[in-house]
Scaffold this motif. Structure first.
Motif, short mmCIF file in Angstrom:
data_model
loop_
_atom_site.label_atom_id
_atom_site.label_comp_id
_atom_site.label_asym_id
_atom_site.label_seq_id
_atom_site.Cartn_x
_atom_site.Cartn_y
_atom_site.Cartn_z
N HIS A 135 -38.07 13.66 -8.17
CA HIS A 135 -38.29 13.61 -6.70
C HIS A 135 -38.67 13.21 -5.56
O HIS A 135 -39.92 13.07 -5.76
N GLY A 136 -38.39 12.00 -5.18
CA GLY A 136 -39.09 11.09 -4.05
C GLY A 136 -39.53 10.42 -4.83
O GLY A 136 -38.97 9.73 -6.11
N MET A 137 -41.08 9.25 -4.46
CA MET A 137 -41.40 8.05 -5.21
C MET A 137 -42.05 9.12 -6.45
O MET A 137 -42.55 9.72 -6.37
N THR A 138 -42.58 7.46 -7.37
CA THR A 138 -43.32 7.71 -8.32
C THR A 138 -43.98 6.65 -8.41
O THR A 138 -43.84 5.36 -7.72
N TYR A 139 -45.78 6.71 -8.70
CA TYR A 139 -46.23 5.47 -8.22
C TYR A 139 -46.72 5.77 -9.62
O TYR A 139 -47.08 6.44 -10.28
N GLN A 140 -47.38 4.06 -9.75
CA GLN A 140 -47.70 3.75 -11.28
C GLN A 140 -49.46 2.73 -11.10
O GLN A 140 -49.11 1.72 -9.81
N TRP A 141 -50.20 3.24 -12.00
CA TRP A 141 -51.28 2.43 -11.16
C TRP A 141 -51.97 1.49 -13.00
O TRP A 141 -51.10 2.11 -14.31
N ASP A 142 -52.16 0.59 -12.51
CA ASP A 142 -52.54 -0.41 -14.01
C ASP A 142 -54.15 1.14 -14.58
O ASP A 142 -54.40 1.43 -13.66
N SER A 143 -54.78 0.52 -15.35
CA SER A 143 -55.97 0.95 -16.32
C SER A 143 -57.10 0.34 -15.63
O SER A 143 -58.23 0.72 -15.80
N SER A 144 -57.07 -0.42 -14.11
CA SER A 144 -57.88 -0.67 -13.66
C SER A 144 -57.78 0.28 -12.75
O SER A 144 -59.06 -0.07 -11.30
N GLY A 145 -56.96 0.35 -11.81
CA GLY A 145 -56.74 1.74 -11.19
C GLY A 145 -55.77 0.83 -9.80
O GLY A 145 -55.81 1.20 -8.52
N ALA A 146 -54.77 -0.30 -9.93
CA ALA A 146 -54.91 -1.17 -8.69
C ALA A 146 -53.26 -0.81 -8.92
O ALA A 146 -52.70 -0.13 -10.08
N LEU A 147 -52.91 -0.34 -7.64
CA LEU A 147 -51.31 0.19 -7.71
C LEU A 147 -50.35 -0.93 -8.39
O LEU A 147 -49.99 -2.10 -7.73
N GLN A 148 -49.79 -0.83 -9.10
CA GLN A 148 -49.07 -1.69 -10.07
C GLN A 148 -47.05 -1.57 -9.18
O GLN A 148 -46.15 -2.12 -8.35
N TYR A 149 -46.82 -0.63 -9.31
CA TYR A 149 -45.14 -0.36 -9.16
C TYR A 149 -45.13 0.73 -8.27
O TYR A 149 -45.44 2.09 -8.10
N LEU A 150 -44.25 1.01 -7.11
CA LEU A 150 -43.48 2.61 -6.03
C LEU A 150 -41.98 2.32 -7.38
O LEU A 150 -41.09 1.57 -7.16
N ARG A 151 -41.86 3.04 -7.69
CA ARG A 151 -40.31 3.85 -8.54
C ARG A 151 -39.56 4.89 -7.73
O ARG A 151 -40.28 5.71 -7.78
N HIS A 152 -38.17 4.60 -8.35
CA HIS A 152 -37.66 6.22 -7.64
C HIS A 152 -36.72 6.37 -9.38
O HIS A 152 -35.49 6.43 -8.75
N PRO A 153 -37.14 6.99 -10.24
CA PRO A 153 -36.06 7.24 -11.17
C PRO A 153 -35.72 8.19 -11.31
O PRO A 153 -36.93 9.38 -10.70
N LEU A 154 -34.99 8.39 -12.59
CA LEU A 154 -34.87 10.19 -13.10
C LEU A 154 -35.79 10.16 -14.33
O LEU A 154 -35.80 9.38 -15.24
N ILE A 155 -37.19 11.15 -14.55
CA ILE A 155 -37.65 11.24 -15.46
C ILE A 155 -37.63 12.61 -15.58
O ILE A 155 -36.84 13.30 -15.30
N TYR A 156 -37.79 12.73 -17.21
CA TYR A 156 -37.81 14.30 -17.99
C TYR A 156 -38.68 14.09 -18.39
O TYR A 156 -38.78 13.05 -19.27
N LEU A 157 -39.31 15.07 -18.36
CA LEU A 157 -40.20 15.59 -19.01
C LEU A 157 -40.06 17.10 -20.15
O LEU A 157 -39.69 17.36 -20.00
N CYS A 158 -40.31 16.98 -21.41
CA CYS A 158 -40.57 17.19 -23.25
C CYS A 158 -41.34 17.43 -23.25
O CYS A 158 -42.14 16.59 -23.53
N ASN A 159 -41.38 18.85 -24.67
CA ASN A 159 -42.13 18.62 -26.21
C ASN A 159 -43.38 18.48 -25.66
O ASN A 159 -44.28 17.19 -26.28
#
Length: 176
Positions: A135-159
């Motif tokens: 729900h809402g925005m997802t934030y994604q950073w690269d491995s150096s800590g720089a913000l790369q993307y703002l996303r609004h997908p559906l994700i499913y977390l399981c297993n």
């Protein structure tokens, strides 16, 4: 090895300690029965003899701490169960011991602010999840800590840490 008791009605009930073995003869699981149900801490072992983890039971339901280890002995994931469902933070670790994800659970479903990390310990992704749906925005950073993307997908977390992502709208963050 299982202990049983014959009840007054002639039926049998598991009671006391129980041990399961691999074909090699090494111990696979050790646990106890109380009134025919698994009760207490179940110890689980890899076939190589290293501890695989433990799960706590009460009257046959997973209730209490659970910790699962890699074959190297490092923690793979840890959490807490209530009546057979994960409740509270589930922590998932890389084989190096660095936290890979922190996923808050409520009644067996991911609920709250889920955070995933790069192997270097920096945040990789952060999202608010309700009943395992973002729900809402997802934030994604690269491995150096720089913000790369703002996303609004559906994700499913399981297993316990497997992430499935549907296609979504992505906005690349401009360089500053």
């Amino acid at each position: 090895l299982k202990c049983t008791a014959t009840l007054k009605d002639g039926s049998e009930e598991h009671r006391g300690p129980s041990v399961d073995f691999y074909g090699s003869g090494r111990i696979k699981r050790m646990f106890s029965f109380v009134r025919g149900r698994v009760d207490g801490r179940m110890m689980i072992y890899h076939e190589n003899g290293w501890k695989e983890g433990y799960i706590t039971y009460r009257a046959g339901a997973m209730t209490g701490p659970i910790v699962i280890y890699y074959e190297t002995g490092r923690v793979r994931y840890s959490g807490f169960n209530v009546d057979g469902k994960t409740h509270g933070d589930l922590l998932v670790y890389y084989p190096t011991g660095v936290v890979a994800a922190r996923m808050p659970h409520r009644h067996g479903k991911v609920n709250g602010r889920a955070i995933f990390y790069h192997e270097n310990g920096r945040k990789h992704m952060e999202a608010t999840v309700v009943n395992e749906v973002e729900h809402g925005m997802t934030y994604q950073w690269d491995s150096s800590g720089a913000l790369q993307y703002l996303r609004h997908p559906l994700i499913y977390l399981c297993n316990y840490g497997v992430l499935q992502v549907a296609h979504c709208v992505e906005c690349q963050v401009p360089s500053v």
